[in-house]
Design an enzyme around this catalytic site. Structure first.
Site, PDB file in Angstrom:
ATOM      1  N   HIS A  77      -5.286  23.798 -35.682  1.00 47.77           N
ATOM      2  CA  HIS A  77      -6.555  24.243 -35.924  1.00 47.77           C
ATOM      3  C   HIS A  77      -7.074  24.502 -34.322  1.00 47.77           C
ATOM      4  O   HIS A  77      -7.773  25.496 -34.160  1.00 47.77           O
ATOM      5  CB  HIS A  77      -7.422  23.419 -36.591  1.00 47.77           C
ATOM      6  N   MET A  92     -10.376  23.627 -43.595  1.00 43.22           N
ATOM      7  CA  MET A  92     -10.906  22.850 -44.486  1.00 43.22           C
ATOM      8  C   MET A  92     -10.888  21.163 -43.926  1.00 43.22           C
ATOM      9  O   MET A  92     -11.152  20.532 -44.544  1.00 43.22           O
ATOM     10  CB  MET A  92      -9.751  22.811 -45.647  1.00 43.22           C
ATOM     11  N   LYS A 105       0.845  30.265 -40.194  1.00 44.31           N
ATOM     12  CA  LYS A 105       1.389  29.296 -41.072  1.00 44.31           C
ATOM     13  C   LYS A 105       1.133  29.731 -42.474  1.00 44.31           C
ATOM     14  O   LYS A 105       2.115  29.327 -43.284  1.00 44.31           O
ATOM     15  CB  LYS A 105       0.732  28.066 -40.746  1.00 44.31           C
TER      16      LYS A 105
END
Ligand code: AMP
Length: 262
Positions: free
Chosen positions: A39, A32, A151
């Site tokens: 990431h 997102m 996570k």
């Protein structure tokens, strides 16, 4: 080749179908945005193990059941594009919402068991939104492998379950949680923490790991100033969601009983 930004779902799918025709492996990382090193660790693995890498940035409205959270979700486009370029991402898929929901969210993927637990209790419909958008994204990108972080462990389990249930030919790769030196799981929402909250935030993981007794663990977290939404052991994993002010943090750890103190 520099990173190409694609906004049309059809165009993205055509590019990926074409690559598949030439037997190219496609590594896909859905996000997102507001990208951080967590990431990046997914993108790195995708780059190492695939011929083409597709990264998506899509703030999926259907997985937010709190409109304020959606409106305040951080965006850092210039940095995100640079991260994609630095990591040799081939395509950055950045669709506007109507591209992803031509059906106005009338077709929905739902799971009736795990999705109702943990984060699902206080965020009804959240995982329907996640599963529906991931299903669309896997169809668009034709991913050989798709990378998800531990996570969001519940999300990862649900995606594995969906892929198996719907016979989706994508391998789901789990990537360990990337943490700051102090142990805080990196998250885009951390950008919204104030300086004093940032100092407190690593205590979530520390307390989770060090205080084995669940009641005591909850009590300590509350004493530090977290508002615990859930703290629960399922199998050999401990899951937590807790608020610091307005910001909701989640984490999970593998329970290794021997290494814990009370
Ligand atoms: P998000 O942008 O928060 O939806 O996350 C996109 C993907 O990155 C998901 O698969 C997350 O689990 C993963 N991710 C987010 N933060 C981390 C982290 N600290 N370590 C590893 N993966 C992460």
């Amino acid at each position: 080749m520099t990173t190409q930004v694609i906004q049309s779902a059809d165009e993205m799918q055509q590019i990926c179908l074409q690559a598949k025709k030439f037997q190219k492996s496609i590594g896909f990382v859905p996000t997102m945005g507001a990208l951080h090193q967590g990431h990046e660790s997914l993108v790195r693995q995708a780059r190492q193990n695939n011929e083409l890498v597709v990264l998506s940035i899509f703030i999926n409205p259907t997985q937010f059941n709190n409109q304020t959270d959606l409106i305040n979700y951080p965006t850092t486009w210039d940095q995100d594009l640079k991260m994609a370029q630095d990591n040799r991402v081939d395509y950055l898929f950045y669709p506007p919402a109507p591209e992803m929901y031509p059906d106005h969210y009338e077709i929905i993927i739902s799971e009736n068991n795990l999705s109702k637990q943990l984060c699902g209790v206080d965020r009804p419909g959240h995982f329907d939104g996640v599963l529906t958008v991931v299903n669309k994204l896997l169809n668009i990108t034709q991913a050989t492998r798709a990378y998800f972080g531990e996570k969001d462990y519940q999300q990862l389990q649900l995606i594995k379950k969906m892929v198996a249930a719907l016979f989706i030919p994508t391998e789901i790769i789990a990537v360990p949680t990337y943490r700051s030196d102090a142990g805080l799981a990196l998250s885009s929402r951390n950008l919204r923490l104030t300086e004093p909250q940032l100092q407190l935030a690593p205590l979530l993981h520390k307390t989770l790991s060090q205080v084995f007794d669940l009641n005591l663990c909850r009590q300590k977290l509350e004493d530090y100033g977290f508002k615990v939404q859930y703290l629960q052991d399922i199998g050999n994993r401990r899951y937590v969601a807790a608020y610091l002010g307005e910001i909701r943090l989640i984490d999970n750890i593998l329970l290794e009983q021997d290494s814990h103190e009370n």
